[in-house]
Design an enzyme around this catalytic site. Structure first.
Site, PDB file in Angstrom:
ATOM      1  N   SER A 162       2.929 -10.110  14.032  1.00 43.17           N
ATOM      2  CA  SER A 162       3.068  -9.514  12.705  1.00 43.17           C
ATOM      3  C   SER A 162       3.174 -10.567  11.604  1.00 43.17           C
ATOM      4  O   SER A 162       3.309 -10.230  10.428  1.00 43.17           O
ATOM      5  CB  SER A 162       4.306  -8.607  12.663  1.00 43.17           C
ATOM      6  OG  SER A 162       5.454  -9.313  13.099  1.00 43.17           O
TER       7      SER A 162
ATOM      8  N   ASN B  51      15.890  -7.306  16.540  1.00 44.35           N
ATOM      9  CA  ASN B  51      15.924  -5.895  16.139  1.00 44.35           C
ATOM     10  C   ASN B  51      16.858  -5.650  14.952  1.00 44.35           C
ATOM     11  O   ASN B  51      16.497  -4.962  14.003  1.00 44.35           O
ATOM     12  CB  ASN B  51      16.326  -5.016  17.327  1.00 44.35           C
ATOM     13  CG  ASN B  51      15.314  -5.112  18.464  1.00 44.35           C
ATOM     14  OD1 ASN B  51      14.215  -5.637  18.276  1.00 44.35           O
ATOM     15  ND2 ASN B  51      15.685  -4.619  19.630  1.00 44.35           N
TER      16      ASN B  51
ATOM     17  N   THR C  60      -0.849  26.589 -21.461  1.00 40.86           N
ATOM     18  CA  THR C  60      -0.632  27.071 -20.101  1.00 40.86           C
ATOM     19  C   THR C  60      -2.026  27.421 -19.600  1.00 40.86           C
ATOM     20  O   THR C  60      -2.885  27.833 -20.392  1.00 40.86           O
ATOM     21  CB  THR C  60       0.280  28.314 -20.047  1.00 40.86           C
ATOM     22  OG1 THR C  60      -0.345  29.360 -20.795  1.00 40.86           O
ATOM     23  CG2 THR C  60       1.665  28.040 -20.638  1.00 40.86           C
ATOM     24  N   HIS C  61      -2.264  27.203 -18.317  1.00 41.98           N
ATOM     25  CA  HIS C  61      -3.608  27.403 -17.754  1.00 41.98           C
ATOM     26  C   HIS C  61      -4.643  26.532 -18.475  1.00 41.98           C
ATOM     27  O   HIS C  61      -5.835  26.859 -18.485  1.00 41.98           O
ATOM     28  CB  HIS C  61      -4.043  28.878 -17.819  1.00 41.98           C
ATOM     29  CG  HIS C  61      -2.999  29.839 -17.326  1.00 41.98           C
ATOM     30  ND1 HIS C  61      -2.967  30.328 -16.055  1.00 41.98           N
ATOM     31  CD2 HIS C  61      -1.912  30.373 -17.958  1.00 41.98           C
ATOM     32  CE1 HIS C  61      -1.921  31.142 -15.909  1.00 41.98           C
ATOM     33  NE2 HIS C  61      -1.259  31.170 -17.060  1.00 41.98           N
TER      34      HIS C  61
ATOM     35  N   SER D  92     -18.776   0.257 -20.119  1.00 38.41           N
ATOM     36  CA  SER D  92     -19.781   0.583 -19.113  1.00 38.41           C
ATOM     37  C   SER D  92     -20.877  -0.460 -19.164  1.00 38.41           C
ATOM     38  O   SER D  92     -21.229  -0.951 -20.243  1.00 38.41           O
ATOM     39  CB  SER D  92     -20.359   1.966 -19.411  1.00 38.41           C
ATOM     40  OG  SER D  92     -21.628   2.110 -18.798  1.00 38.41           O
TER      41      SER D  92
ATOM     42  N   LYS E 233     -19.557   3.449 -24.341  1.00 40.83           N
ATOM     43  CA  LYS E 233     -18.425   3.924 -23.546  1.00 40.83           C
ATOM     44  C   LYS E 233     -17.158   3.102 -23.713  1.00 40.83           C
ATOM     45  O   LYS E 233     -17.191   1.884 -23.786  1.00 40.83           O
ATOM     46  CB  LYS E 233     -18.801   3.921 -22.060  1.00 40.83           C
ATOM     47  CG  LYS E 233     -19.860   4.936 -21.719  1.00 40.83           C
ATOM     48  CD  LYS E 233     -19.297   6.314 -21.557  1.00 40.83           C
ATOM     49  CE  LYS E 233     -18.727   6.426 -20.149  1.00 40.83           C
ATOM     50  NZ  LYS E 233     -18.123   7.737 -19.957  1.00 40.83           N
TER      51      LYS E 233
ATOM     52  N   GLU F 123      -6.741   6.338 -15.112  1.00 37.30           N
ATOM     53  CA  GLU F 123      -7.553   6.820 -13.983  1.00 37.30           C
ATOM     54  C   GLU F 123      -7.141   6.153 -12.674  1.00 37.30           C
ATOM     55  O   GLU F 123      -7.043   6.797 -11.628  1.00 37.30           O
ATOM     56  CB  GLU F 123      -9.038   6.535 -14.234  1.00 37.30           C
ATOM     57  CG  GLU F 123      -9.673   7.403 -15.295  1.00 37.30           C
ATOM     58  CD  GLU F 123     -11.109   6.968 -15.546  1.00 37.30           C
ATOM     59  OE1 GLU F 123     -12.019   7.563 -14.958  1.00 37.30           O
ATOM     60  OE2 GLU F 123     -11.326   5.996 -16.304  1.00 37.30           O
TER      61      GLU F 123
ATOM     62  N   TYR G  30      15.306   0.625  19.250  1.00 34.72           N
ATOM     63  CA  TYR G  30      14.135  -0.028  18.663  1.00 34.72           C
ATOM     64  C   TYR G  30      12.906   0.154  19.551  1.00 34.72           C
ATOM     65  O   TYR G  30      12.978   0.057  20.776  1.00 34.72           O
ATOM     66  CB  TYR G  30      14.394  -1.536  18.469  1.00 34.72           C
ATOM     67  CG  TYR G  30      13.170  -2.270  17.945  1.00 34.72           C
ATOM     68  CD1 TYR G  30      12.929  -2.335  16.581  1.00 34.72           C
ATOM     69  CD2 TYR G  30      12.235  -2.829  18.820  1.00 34.72           C
ATOM     70  CE1 TYR G  30      11.793  -2.965  16.094  1.00 34.72           C
ATOM     71  CE2 TYR G  30      11.099  -3.460  18.337  1.00 34.72           C
ATOM     72  CZ  TYR G  30      10.878  -3.527  16.978  1.00 34.72           C
ATOM     73  OH  TYR G  30       9.757  -4.141  16.498  1.00 34.72           O
TER      74      TYR G  30
ATOM     75  N   GLN H   7       7.220  -2.070  14.012  1.00 36.13           N
ATOM     76  CA  GLN H   7       6.552  -3.179  13.330  1.00 36.13           C
ATOM     77  C   GLN H   7       5.529  -2.648  12.319  1.00 36.13           C
ATOM     78  O   GLN H   7       5.182  -3.325  11.362  1.00 36.13           O
ATOM     79  CB  GLN H   7       5.862  -4.073  14.377  1.00 36.13           C
ATOM     80  CG  GLN H   7       5.240  -5.313  13.826  1.00 36.13           C
ATOM     81  CD  GLN H   7       4.958  -6.320  14.923  1.00 36.13           C
ATOM     82  OE1 GLN H   7       5.864  -6.923  15.470  1.00 36.13           O
ATOM     83  NE2 GLN H   7       3.688  -6.485  15.269  1.00 36.13           N
TER      84      GLN H   7
ATOM     85  N   LYS I  34       5.956  -2.073   7.995  1.00 32.79           N
ATOM     86  CA  LYS I  34       5.950  -3.032   6.882  1.00 32.79           C
ATOM     87  C   LYS I  34       4.781  -2.881   5.932  1.00 32.79           C
ATOM     88  O   LYS I  34       4.964  -2.853   4.708  1.00 32.79           O
ATOM     89  CB  LYS I  34       6.019  -4.453   7.428  1.00 32.79           C
ATOM     90  CG  LYS I  34       7.380  -4.720   8.013  1.00 32.79           C
ATOM     91  CD  LYS I  34       7.436  -5.973   8.832  1.00 32.79           C
ATOM     92  CE  LYS I  34       8.604  -5.885   9.785  1.00 32.79           C
ATOM     93  NZ  LYS I  34       8.461  -4.810  10.809  1.00 32.79           N
TER      94      LYS I  34
HETATM   95  N1  ARG Z   1       8.149  -8.223  14.458  1.00 32.60           N
HETATM   96  C1  ARG Z   1       9.080  -7.233  14.876  1.00 32.60           C
HETATM   97  C2  ARG Z   1       9.075  -6.072  13.896  1.00 32.60           C
HETATM   98  O1  ARG Z   1       8.526  -6.206  12.895  1.00 32.60           O
HETATM   99  C3  ARG Z   1      10.446  -7.811  14.944  1.00 32.60           C
HETATM  100  C4  ARG Z   1      11.335  -7.159  15.964  1.00 32.60           C
HETATM  101  C5  ARG Z   1      10.749  -7.350  17.285  1.00 32.60           C
HETATM  102  N2  ARG Z   1      11.668  -7.110  18.345  1.00 32.60           N
HETATM  103  C6  ARG Z   1      11.269  -7.053  19.581  1.00 32.60           C
HETATM  104  N3  ARG Z   1      12.145  -6.925  20.480  1.00 32.60           N
HETATM  105  N4  ARG Z   1      10.002  -7.145  19.879  1.00 32.60           N
HETATM  106  O2  ARG Z   1       9.603  -5.031  14.147  1.00 32.60           O
END
Ligand code: ARG
Length: 460
Positions: free
Chosen positions: A24, A111, A156-157, A278, A284, A291, A318, A323, A326
């Site tokens: 990651s 974790n 309205t509408h 444009s 334009k 938008e 966990y 992961q 994010k």
């Molecule tokens: N890169 C992992 C995440 O974003 C970190 C935690 C990973 N823990 C594990 N036991 N693999 O969640």
């Protein structure tokens, strides 16, 4: 090669594709600052309870501080085989300070570490977003106050309904944002809880003091349950819920801005710096900013749905699934921040075309309800008044006259109760001024509401 931080029990190296697939670091390096902040607090707490010596703590803190500098200067060499931001930084620390670096992870797991990092990150971002949201609300309130007397058609509408003031319309937008602001601050409360100390899932055997860590990091309290602490991503879902509702509001405002800048409405002008042209049509001027805000609403809704689905059916505690939290979160944060900035810059720069708004309100029989109310005040039952005014409107459509353009004799064809003073209520000014109560569109009410909004905002 097998990952140096967990390779002990493995008999063959990780498949090259699997290493890339499970890593990651390409995106979670964005958490580096918070990761270091969390590690410094963790090391400080470990020294306070005697698990690390003060010398070890200082070596760790100095090493991490140097790494922070390397990252900021773009000198840090991120390694995909090291999987994520956490192990990249820890490995670099051990390079720099030797065996002491290997003690940092005592009583901690990735974790609880990652859960802490994301919460620190979200808290920082919420605070930046809040500044932009405040700036937008302030600009909107000031514009509303300036435009308290400006008359436009209310719809309205999307059909002309009754005249309103432009200031009143802007304060309607402001109310939406005030609720979004409350939701954001409410979300922040649940973000600001410390997972660290939960370790992998069950807690740790070291004599840690989670209150110390919480205080060092500015969290309100340690999370109550270790299993929940490492697996909870509600706060991410709450944030994207807030973000989705906010974007829904911004998209409604955007839609109106787009309509209003069209030649057909011609209610406002947006300064050139918020528009583009444009490549083929020389005449334009396109309202790209609203938008795009309208368009970007979709991706934020998508992130909300993505995160809800990510968490659905996950067993405690966990799972690697997490992961995937994010990228949607980062994109939601960036999108909301940019859209709020665009709006906060743009709203105070709106140039209302007052004459054109006024003309539009005059067309479309927007004071028909006022005429009905006039008749009711003179003893006509509302349903009968409705019928009388309906006939007047039909006559106006045929003769192409607004109610206020008809002579007294013309109006009296439909009811002899009507007298000269009817013209006081048929003007647009009379119509808006008559709605003079809290929440009404009368200019005096708009000014009072703007003042209340200003005060409420200053208390936040
Ligand atoms: N890169 C992992 C995440 O974003 C970190 C935690 C990973 N823990 C594990 N036991 N693999 O969640």
């Amino acid at each position: 090669t097998t990952n140096q931080s967990w390779g002990g029990r493995f008999s063959e190296p990780t498949d090259a594709f699997v290493a890339r697939f499970t890593a990651s670091v390409t995106f979670d390096q964005r958490l580096a600052r918070q990761d270091i902040q969390g590690s410094i607090a963790h090391a400080t707490m470990l020294a306070r309870v005697g698990v690390l010596t003060d010398e070890e703590r200082d070596a760790i803190i100095n090493g991490l501080t140097e790494i922070q500098g390397e990252i900021e200067r773009g000198e840090f060499n991120w390694s995909v085989p090291l999987e994520d931001v956490h192990m990249n930084i820890e490995a670099r620390l051990t390079d720099k300070i030797g065996i002491t670096g290997k003690k940092l992870h005592t009583g901690r797991s990735r974790n609880d570490q990652v859960a802490t990092d994301i919460r620190l990150f979200m808290r920082d971002e919420i605070d930046v977003i809040e500044v932009e949201l405040k700036r937008l609300r302030e600009g909107m309130i000031e514009l509303a106050d300036r435009e308290a007397d400006t008359i436009m058609p209310g719809f309205t509408h999307l059909q002309t309904a009754q005249p309103v003031t432009f200031g009143h319309h802007l304060l309607a937008w402001q109310e939406m944002l005030a609720r979004d602001h409350e939701r954001l601050l409410d979300c922040r409360k649940r973000v600001n809880v410390l997972p660290l100390g939960a370790a992998a899932l069950a807690g740790t055997t070291y004599p840690i003091d989670r209150h110390v860590t919480a205080e060092l990091l500015g969290f309100d309290r340690p999370a109550e349950n270790s299993l929940d602490a490492v697996s909870d991503r509600d706060f991410a879902i709450e944030f994207t819920s807030f973000a989705s509702i906010l974007m829904m509001h911004l998209s409604r405002m955007s839609e109106e801005l787009v309509l209003w800048t069209s030649a057909q409405f011609n209610f406002i002008d947006l300064p050139d710096r918020f528009c583009t042209g444009s490549s083929i049509m020389p005449q334009k001027k396109n309202p790209d900013v609203p938008e795009l805000v309208r368009g970007k609403t979709g991706r934020v809704y998508g992130h909300l749905m993505g995160l809800l689905t990510l968490m659905k059916s996950q067993p405690l505690a966990y799972n690697k699934d997490n992961q995937e939290d994010k990228e949607p979160l980062f994109d939601a944060v960036d999108t909301v921040r940019d859209c709020l900035k665009a709006f906060a810059d743009m709203i105070p720069a709106i140039e209302p075309k007052k004459d054109s708004m006024y003309e539009a309100a005059r067309r479309g029989f927007s004071t028909a309800t006022d005429l009905a109310d006039y008749l009711v005040r003179r003893g006509v039952a509302f349903r009968d008044a409705h019928e009388i005014v309906g006939q007047s409107v039909a006559y106006g459509l045929k003769t192409q006259k607004d109610l206020s353009e008809m002579s007294l004799e013309e109006l009296q064809q439909f009811s002899t109760i009507i007298e000269q003073d009817v013209f006081d209520v048929l003007t647009l000014e009379g119509s808006v001024a008559a709605r003079n109560h809290i929440g009404g569109t009368a200019p005096d009410q708009v000014r009072a509401a703007a003042q209340r909004a200003r005060e409420a905002l200053s208390l936040l």
